[in-house]
Scaffold this active site. Structure first.
Site, PDB file in Angstrom:
ATOM      1  N   CYS A 281     -50.017  50.398 -78.422  1.00 50.85           N
ATOM      2  CA  CYS A 281     -51.231  50.016 -79.140  1.00 50.85           C
ATOM      3  C   CYS A 281     -52.534  50.286 -78.396  1.00 50.85           C
ATOM      4  O   CYS A 281     -53.469  50.807 -79.014  1.00 50.85           O
ATOM      5  CB  CYS A 281     -51.172  48.588 -79.660  1.00 50.85           C
ATOM      6  SG  CYS A 281     -50.061  47.481 -78.824  1.00 50.85           S
TER       7      CYS A 281
ATOM      8  N   ARG B  56     -40.089  48.899 -70.349  1.00 48.75           N
ATOM      9  CA  ARG B  56     -40.160  47.463 -70.104  1.00 48.75           C
ATOM     10  C   ARG B  56     -39.079  47.076 -69.108  1.00 48.75           C
ATOM     11  O   ARG B  56     -37.977  47.599 -69.162  1.00 48.75           O
ATOM     12  CB  ARG B  56     -39.981  46.677 -71.406  1.00 48.75           C
ATOM     13  CG  ARG B  56     -41.051  47.057 -72.408  1.00 48.75           C
ATOM     14  CD  ARG B  56     -40.930  46.317 -73.701  1.00 48.75           C
ATOM     15  NE  ARG B  56     -41.877  46.882 -74.674  1.00 48.75           N
ATOM     16  CZ  ARG B  56     -42.018  46.458 -75.903  1.00 48.75           C
ATOM     17  NH1 ARG B  56     -41.298  45.438 -76.338  1.00 48.75           N
ATOM     18  NH2 ARG B  56     -42.888  47.028 -76.711  1.00 48.75           N
TER      19      ARG B  56
ATOM     20  N   GLN C  16     -40.427  54.075 -79.673  1.00 50.47           N
ATOM     21  CA  GLN C  16     -40.655  53.390 -80.945  1.00 50.47           C
ATOM     22  C   GLN C  16     -41.136  54.378 -81.991  1.00 50.47           C
ATOM     23  O   GLN C  16     -41.857  55.313 -81.679  1.00 50.47           O
ATOM     24  CB  GLN C  16     -41.734  52.319 -80.769  1.00 50.47           C
ATOM     25  CG  GLN C  16     -41.369  51.244 -79.762  1.00 50.47           C
ATOM     26  CD  GLN C  16     -42.508  50.264 -79.569  1.00 50.47           C
ATOM     27  OE1 GLN C  16     -43.655  50.650 -79.369  1.00 50.47           O
ATOM     28  NE2 GLN C  16     -42.183  48.976 -79.625  1.00 50.47           N
TER      29      GLN C  16
ATOM     30  N   ASP D 117     -43.560  54.230 -83.824  1.00 50.86           N
ATOM     31  CA  ASP D 117     -44.683  53.313 -83.850  1.00 50.86           C
ATOM     32  C   ASP D 117     -45.811  53.810 -84.730  1.00 50.86           C
ATOM     33  O   ASP D 117     -45.958  55.017 -84.947  1.00 50.86           O
ATOM     34  CB  ASP D 117     -45.202  53.134 -82.412  1.00 50.86           C
ATOM     35  CG  ASP D 117     -45.782  51.747 -82.180  1.00 50.86           C
ATOM     36  OD1 ASP D 117     -45.816  50.958 -83.139  1.00 50.86           O
ATOM     37  OD2 ASP D 117     -46.197  51.480 -81.047  1.00 50.86           O
TER      38      ASP D 117
ATOM     39  N   HIS E  53     -50.036  52.297 -85.848  1.00 48.47           N
ATOM     40  CA  HIS E  53     -51.008  51.217 -85.908  1.00 48.47           C
ATOM     41  C   HIS E  53     -51.971  51.484 -87.040  1.00 48.47           C
ATOM     42  O   HIS E  53     -52.519  52.577 -87.160  1.00 48.47           O
ATOM     43  CB  HIS E  53     -51.714  51.075 -84.561  1.00 48.47           C
ATOM     44  CG  HIS E  53     -50.773  50.623 -83.486  1.00 48.47           C
ATOM     45  ND1 HIS E  53     -50.095  51.505 -82.685  1.00 48.47           N
ATOM     46  CD2 HIS E  53     -50.339  49.372 -83.143  1.00 48.47           C
ATOM     47  CE1 HIS E  53     -49.302  50.825 -81.868  1.00 48.47           C
ATOM     48  NE2 HIS E  53     -49.420  49.543 -82.128  1.00 48.47           N
TER      49      HIS E  53
ATOM     50  N   LYS F 229     -45.371  38.021 -87.853  1.00 49.54           N
ATOM     51  CA  LYS F 229     -44.676  39.277 -88.019  1.00 49.54           C
ATOM     52  C   LYS F 229     -43.513  39.157 -88.995  1.00 49.54           C
ATOM     53  O   LYS F 229     -43.044  38.062 -89.297  1.00 49.54           O
ATOM     54  CB  LYS F 229     -44.170  39.786 -86.676  1.00 49.54           C
ATOM     55  CG  LYS F 229     -43.196  38.831 -85.986  1.00 49.54           C
ATOM     56  CD  LYS F 229     -42.700  39.423 -84.675  1.00 49.54           C
ATOM     57  CE  LYS F 229     -41.691  38.523 -83.994  1.00 49.54           C
ATOM     58  NZ  LYS F 229     -41.120  39.113 -82.786  1.00 49.54           N
TER      59      LYS F 229
ATOM     60  N   HIS G 208     -49.386  46.446 -86.486  1.00 53.54           N
ATOM     61  CA  HIS G 208     -48.416  47.233 -85.717  1.00 53.54           C
ATOM     62  C   HIS G 208     -47.166  47.311 -86.578  1.00 53.54           C
ATOM     63  O   HIS G 208     -46.731  46.293 -87.110  1.00 53.54           O
ATOM     64  CB  HIS G 208     -48.003  46.535 -84.417  1.00 53.54           C
ATOM     65  CG  HIS G 208     -49.135  45.992 -83.600  1.00 53.54           C
ATOM     66  ND1 HIS G 208     -49.472  46.516 -82.390  1.00 53.54           N
ATOM     67  CD2 HIS G 208     -49.984  44.959 -83.808  1.00 53.54           C
ATOM     68  CE1 HIS G 208     -50.479  45.825 -81.879  1.00 53.54           C
ATOM     69  NE2 HIS G 208     -50.810  44.868 -82.719  1.00 53.54           N
TER      70      HIS G 208
END
Length: 623
Positions: free
Chosen positions: A308, A337, A355, A357, A359, A442, A488
């Site tokens: 992000c 991570r 991901q 991903d 945004h 979420k 997200h």
RNA sequence: GCCCACGUAGCUCAGUGGUAGAGCACUUCUUUGGUAAAGAAGAGGUCAUGGGUCCGAUUCCCAUCGUGGGCUCCA
């Protein structure tokens, strides 16, 4: 294994099998206490298929001790001891537990509400604080087996004492138990780590690092197909593709709040050479290092734990009018991570993952519509893959926690939007307080693996926090600056976990569009190889992943190996086929489909792949 | 990170206080065979790594690394 199925850890459901499992737990405790009279008992609830009991033991227990313990348990069962229940006043009960030196039971009593009835159960000379219910006597216990030992913290908190947890399963009959154990073995055979090794889909190498997945060519083919699939859907929904680097300055993550707040779940920062040199010469301690890092005295970079901040900086690099919104930035972004070593698991729990991903930057009013769009995407993806067995979790704030950032009024709006969107999905969903991210509510999509463990896949998260931290704005119709809202979202979650789950979902038999090797051509004799190579070239040029098995092996063997490799189509080619310009088709599930023209086969195959069908269209056998 | 177990050939696994075996895979030869496995030969392992006990350790002990099942954690 699963959580205690009872809300109250001192009681269990009242159906026979649950009562019987609970009684088996008591029999286990009795056997353990006879073996080690100093053993302290924790809790011993019923779980799926069985039970566990936590103990604090004077000496270590090993799974090698199970046969002896099970033997004693069987004697107790055979003795058919009645389960005697009584209740008594709190003080008396407390005293009794103290006399039995059961300190954990004393603590349990102290935590019980004033009005609670405090009851004991006794079989033989073994007494245990327990709400029940149990079966009438130990003789009614059916078949059971001790399964494993695990460390477990008292009350589930890492700062508490670690107890020894013994897991067991229990069924009414030996047949049911045997059946369960067989099913467990079968489940292990479709475990993504087993199938992944067998089909050479991925590899994790010590020399590369724990939890770092290497995608082999076969796994890579699956991933590429999935990414193409989702990229296409994103294009249709008005997303823009972006690319960002794998690292970013510490400063960026201080702004976002990820550092140092989440420092412990990240790889350590990459700091400048000069600083490392200074560290070495000055004998600077680790404590000093971390202080300097969090104080901002040190320049450094972080392997990105999230995408992000990078996407935010793309958004912020230009002025935006309300007419531009929503802006949807998508990237297959790889993040790192520092997961605890004990938590790593094949592809489903890793330290570096990509991901799917994106945004979304939108106005307050656009939030519900954008959430709807995200859920539509999830529906499309799961529908195409035939994944219907998932649940939706709406993560809300924990009422009594201060770990959340942002304006409670905004939180209320965001939670309402998630709730409403989840409802429109038409699948059962649960609202779960305390499951929200620190920056917003979420929606999560959760699936189970082969042994019943739940894994979170996709997620849609509303974020009222980062736009503030990064001071993001857009110009409204009133020509004044306004604060955008961020969403997200990652419908697959990560490619690693998702493919891991897919391997188990399909048990390695991927639909043709995803199969790493879609067609394998099997020449019957060496003289057919040339024709087969030409056919392969034609298939490959049409975008099909095809190979030729031109080894001098018998056709039966090549077919067997092709089946074991879960290849959707095997084409057996001999004199008859070449003369007629045909292929003899064998499908992985449907078996020998007989001969058909090359053109016909290719038309059907390309249709099946293009439409991403889960199974071939029912074959029309040519005569 | 914590508890328990495990780590032997590319894979699946046997085995032993006196420096290792099977099946499959691999290589070569024979076989040219029509839908689930043809025959023969060969090659392949410092028994995870590092210490220790012992005349001698792959085997016993300790540590480390890794894996599995739990616990804790999970942006």
């Amino acid at each position: 294994m699963s959580q205690p199925s009872s809300v109250d850890e001192l009681s269990s459901p009242s159906d026979f099998i649950s009562r019987m499992r609970h009684t088996t737990a008591h029999v286990l405790a009795q056997a353990i206490r006879e073996r080690m009279p100093e053993a302290q008992m924790g809790i011993g609830p019923v779980i799926d298929n069985g039970f566990f009991y936590d103990f604090q033991l004077p000496e270590q227990l090993s799974e090698d001790d199970f046969p002896a313990i099970e033997a004693r348990m069987r004697q107790i069962v055979k003795a058919d001891l009645p389960m005697v229940r009584w209740s008594e006043p709190r003080e008396e009960a407390r005293k009794r537990c103290e006399e039995l030196s059961q300190t954990f039971k004393v603590r349990l009593i102290d935590d019980l509400p004033d009005e609670a009835e405090i009851s004991f159960y006794q079989q033989g000379d073994f007494v245990d604080l327990c709400k029940g219910p149990h079966i009438e006597s130990t003789g009614k216990i059916g078949a059971f087996k001790l399964m494993s030992i695990a460390g477990a913290y008292w009350r589930g908190k890492a700062e508490n004492e670690q107890l020894t947890r013994v897991y067991g399963v229990a069924f009414e009959t030996q047949d049911e138990l045997d059946n369960y154990l067989i099913k467990l073995e079968e489940a292990k055979r479709r475990d993504h780590r087993v199938v992944g090794k067998h089909l050479k889909l991925f590899h994790i190498d010590d020399a590369v690092g724990q939890g770092l997945v290497l995608w082999t060519p076969a796994g890579g083919a699956i991933r590429t197909e999935l990414q193409n699939f989702i990229s296409n859907e994103l294009r249709k929904q008005g997303y823009d593709q972006v690319y960002t680097p794998h690292i970013g300055r510490l400063e960026l993550y201080k702004t976002s709040g990820h550092f140092p707040y989440y420092a412990e779940s990240q790889y350590p920062p990459l700091v400048q050479r000069e600083f490392l040199a200074a560290l070495a010469s000055d004998g600077c301690t680790c404590g000093e290092l971390s202080n300097k890092l969090s104080d901002g005295d040190v320049e450094g970079y972080l392997l990105k734990p999230m995408n992000c901040p990078h996407h935010i900086k793309i958004f912020a690099s230009q002025r935006h009018s309300y007419r531009d919104l929503p802006i949807r930035l998508a990237e297959f972004g790889t993040v790192y991570r520092w997961e605890q070593s004990g938590e790593l698991n094949g592809m489903t729990r890793v330290r570096g993952f990509t991901q799917d991903d994106a945004h979304l930057f939108c106005t307050e009013e656009q939030v519900p519509g954008e959430i709807q769009g995200c859920l539509q995407l999830v529906k499309t993806i799961f529908g195409t893959l035939g994944m219907t067995d998932f649940r939706v979790r709406v993560g809300l704030r924990d009422p009594d926690s201060s770990k959340y950032v942002g304006d409670p009024a905004n939180w209320d709006k965001a939670e309402a939007a998630c709730r409403e969107a989840a409802m429109t999905l038409g699948v059962p969903f649960s609202e779960e307080p305390g499951e929200a991210a620190f920056y917003g509510p979420k929606i999560d999509f959760v699936v189970q693996d082969v042994i019943g463990r739940e894994w979170q896949l996709g997620t849609v998260q509303v974020d009222y926090n980062l736009p503030v931290r990064f001071d993001l704005t857009y110009t409204g119709a009133d020509s004044m600056p306004h604060r955008p809202v961020m969403i997200h979202r990652a419908p697959f979650g990560s490619m690693e976990r998702f493919v891991g789950v897919l391997i188990e979902h399909f048990a390695g038999s991927f639909p043709t569009w995803l199969a790493p090797e879609q067609v394998r051509i099997l020449p019957i004799a060496d003289r057919h190889a040339e024709w087969c190579e030409a056919l392969k070239t034609r298939l490959v040029e049409a975008g099909i992943r095809a190979t030729v098995d031109s080894r001098s092996e018998k056709t039966g063997k090549k077919v067997a190996e092709g089946q074991v490799a879960r290849i959707p189509y095997l084409l057996v080619i001999g004199d008859r086929d070449i003369a007629a310009g045909n292929v003899s088709v064998r499908h992985r599930e449907l078996g020998d489909l007989g001969g058909r023209s090359v053109d016909q086969f290719m038309d059907d195959l390309l249709h099946e792949v293009r439409e991403r069908l889960l199974a071939p269209i029912p074959p029309v056998k040519e005569v």
